[in-house]
Design a protein around this motif. Structure first.
Motif, PDB file in Angstrom:
ATOM      1  N   LYS A   1       0.837  -1.189   0.000  1.00  0.00           N
ATOM      2  CA  LYS A   1       0.000   0.000   0.000  1.00  0.00           C
ATOM      3  C   LYS A   1       0.880   1.249   0.000  1.00  0.00           C
ATOM      4  O   LYS A   1       2.095   1.186   0.141  1.00  0.00           O
TER       5      LYS A   1
ATOM      6  N   ARG B   1      -1.577  -2.014  12.374  1.00  0.00           N
ATOM      7  CA  ARG B   1      -2.514  -1.133  13.080  1.00  0.00           C
ATOM      8  C   ARG B   1      -2.861  -1.762  14.427  1.00  0.00           C
ATOM      9  O   ARG B   1      -3.301  -2.910  14.478  1.00  0.00           O
TER      10      ARG B   1
ATOM     11  N   ARG C   1      -4.844  12.500   7.833  1.00  0.00           N
ATOM     12  CA  ARG C   1      -5.699  11.844   6.843  1.00  0.00           C
ATOM     13  C   ARG C   1      -5.376  10.366   6.734  1.00  0.00           C
ATOM     14  O   ARG C   1      -6.264   9.505   6.735  1.00  0.00           O
ATOM     15  N   ASP C   2      -4.086  10.034   6.676  1.00  0.00           N
ATOM     16  CA  ASP C   2      -3.705   8.626   6.577  1.00  0.00           C
ATOM     17  C   ASP C   2      -3.851   7.902   7.907  1.00  0.00           C
ATOM     18  O   ASP C   2      -4.126   6.705   7.943  1.00  0.00           O
TER      19      ASP C   2
ATOM     20  N   ARG D   1      -7.235   6.348   8.351  1.00  0.00           N
ATOM     21  CA  ARG D   1      -7.560   5.161   7.567  1.00  0.00           C
ATOM     22  C   ARG D   1      -7.300   3.947   8.442  1.00  0.00           C
ATOM     23  O   ARG D   1      -6.160   3.513   8.627  1.00  0.00           O
TER      24      ARG D   1
ATOM     25  N   PRO E   1      -7.484  -2.195   3.829  1.00  0.00           N
ATOM     26  CA  PRO E   1      -8.172  -1.867   2.575  1.00  0.00           C
ATOM     27  C   PRO E   1      -8.412  -0.370   2.384  1.00  0.00           C
ATOM     28  O   PRO E   1      -8.622   0.080   1.258  1.00  0.00           O
ATOM     29  N   ASP E   2      -8.370   0.410   3.482  1.00  0.00           N
ATOM     30  CA  ASP E   2      -8.607   1.853   3.375  1.00  0.00           C
ATOM     31  C   ASP E   2      -7.419   2.598   2.783  1.00  0.00           C
ATOM     32  O   ASP E   2      -7.567   3.732   2.305  1.00  0.00           O
ATOM     33  N   LEU E   3      -6.245   2.001   2.855  1.00  0.00           N
ATOM     34  CA  LEU E   3      -5.046   2.648   2.321  1.00  0.00           C
ATOM     35  C   LEU E   3      -5.033   2.568   0.800  1.00  0.00           C
ATOM     36  O   LEU E   3      -5.573   1.636   0.202  1.00  0.00           O
ATOM     37  N   GLN E   4      -4.369   3.544   0.183  1.00  0.00           N
ATOM     38  CA  GLN E   4      -4.284   3.565  -1.286  1.00  0.00           C
ATOM     39  C   GLN E   4      -3.361   2.456  -1.755  1.00  0.00           C
ATOM     40  O   GLN E   4      -2.304   2.207  -1.162  1.00  0.00           O
TER      41      GLN E   4
END
Length: 370
Positions: free
Chosen positions: A33, A88, A182-183, A186, A190-193
């Motif tokens: 990611k 996380r 912002r990051d 997340r 799956p929320d990460l780019q």
């Protein structure tokens, strides 16, 4: 010291080979990611200023480059090391500076420090870095986490009692807090780019010869810096000259004045290697590092002792090793007793003559060349 990290792959989940049942879906281990390095936190209170390979962090930071970004990021960092792993989890803030919460953390603390330094220097650009986002923490992760600031800051030094600096990006680039927040918000992998996929062979083919020629030109330009008039070639030449002078004064057999142990130093693989022989017949190889910036020679991978490089080059027949704690008394003193093929039982008289003979040979060689 480092090998280039492999290009990022499409964000296909990596799988565990141990499935609960043959028909059950494999559990993913991580996905590649993108995340802002400032949104990732440390898990240690302090880091050493060098990697285990001996490469210093400051030099590594200078090797980091940036390429055009995508999505939420203006640029993406390209590093001389592998992507860091992030996880996380909920972390209690022992300092009480902020409420307990879930954040992104990494055990690759020195690499994170390099990434954060690069990201802070590029502000106000929105910086992303390719990471391996883990779905589950590795075994024993709680024992490895000793940060007392919930990972916001990290000290820098060879030991917690001898810190030479501290890092908190909030002091270096406070305006970047919005991008980091912002990051941080997340909350799941799956929320990460997704990390950008490298171009396929078909895409490279359709890019045509121009892209290939650009690669060739870039390589040619890099090779051209080895020309005798280029700044890079001068730097490399100076470094090699310094190492040659150091090797000339260092290689050979030394004896510890206190314990009688022997140390044989040889030039190998562009560096210096020492073989330590104790009085009981045991031997071990110890790395010797040349710190050109501080003009020191460091003993061992942990750099526990150092000698002054000037004393090595002078080859006065004696070499003193010091602790890096400000103390002036040497912790160990060596006496030079001969060349690498000399017998360790050489007499003291011979040991005193040989450094003088070696210096005379060097003076004669310089006169012959002039």
């Amino acid at each position: 010291f480092f090998s280039r990290a492999a290009p990022a792959h499409p964000p296909k989940p990596r799988s565990s080979s141990r499935a609960a049942h043959p028909a059950a879906p494999a559990m993913p281990l991580y996905e590649e990611k993108l995340i802002c390095p400032l949104a990732v936190r440390f898990t240690q209170d302090h880091i050493r200023p060098v990697f285990q390979t001996g490469q210093d962090l400051e030099g590594t930071i200078r090797e980091i480059t940036a390429k055009p970004g995508s999505g939420d990021y203006d640029v993406i960092l390209e590093t001389p090391f592998d992507a860091i792993e992030i996880i996380r989890w909920h972390k209690r803030d022992a300092s009480g500076a902020e409420p307990d919460a879930r954040h992104w953390f990494t055990f690759d603390n020195r690499r994170l420090y390099c990434l954060q330094r690069a990201a802070a220097a590029l502000w106000p650009k929105r910086v992303g870095a390719v990471v391996q986002a883990l779905y589950a923490a590795t075994d024993g992760y709680q024992r490895k986490d000793n940060s007392t600031t919930a990972g916001r800051a990290v000290g820098i030094g060879h030991s917690p009692k001898l810190l030479t600096g501290a890092w908190d990006w909030r002091a270096a680039a406070p305006a970047a807090a919005e991008v980091a927040a912002r990051d941080e918000a997340r909350a799941a992998v799956p929320d990460l780019q997704d990390a950008p996929a490298p171009p396929s062979m078909l895409e490279l083919f359709f890019l045509g010869g121009a892209a290939i020629q650009d690669k060739v030109d870039a390589i040619s330009e890099a090779l051209s810096t080895t020309d005798a008039t280029s700044p890079r070639s001068e730097d490399v030449s100076e470094t090699l000259d310094s190492l040659d002078a150091l090797s000339e004064g260092f290689r050979g057999v030394w004896q510890s004045a206190r314990r009688g142990d022997h140390y044989e130093v040889v030039r190998a693989d562009g560096g210096l290697v020492c073989t330590h022989s104790d009085g009981r017949g045991g031997t071990r190889r110890v790395a010797v590092w040349f710190d050109e910036k501080r003009d020191r020679v460091w003993w061992g991978s942990e750099r526990s002792l150092f000698a002054q490089a000037a004393e090595v080059r002078g080859q006065g027949g004696q070499l003193r090793w010091y602790c890096d704690d400000g103390s002036r008394a040497p912790q160990m003193t060596w006496k030079w007793i001969g060349e690498a093929d000399a017998q360790p039982k050489a007499s003291k008289a011979e040991g005193a003559k040989q450094p003088q003979q070696r210096s005379a040979r060097r003076r004669g060689a310089r006169k012959a060349q002039s």
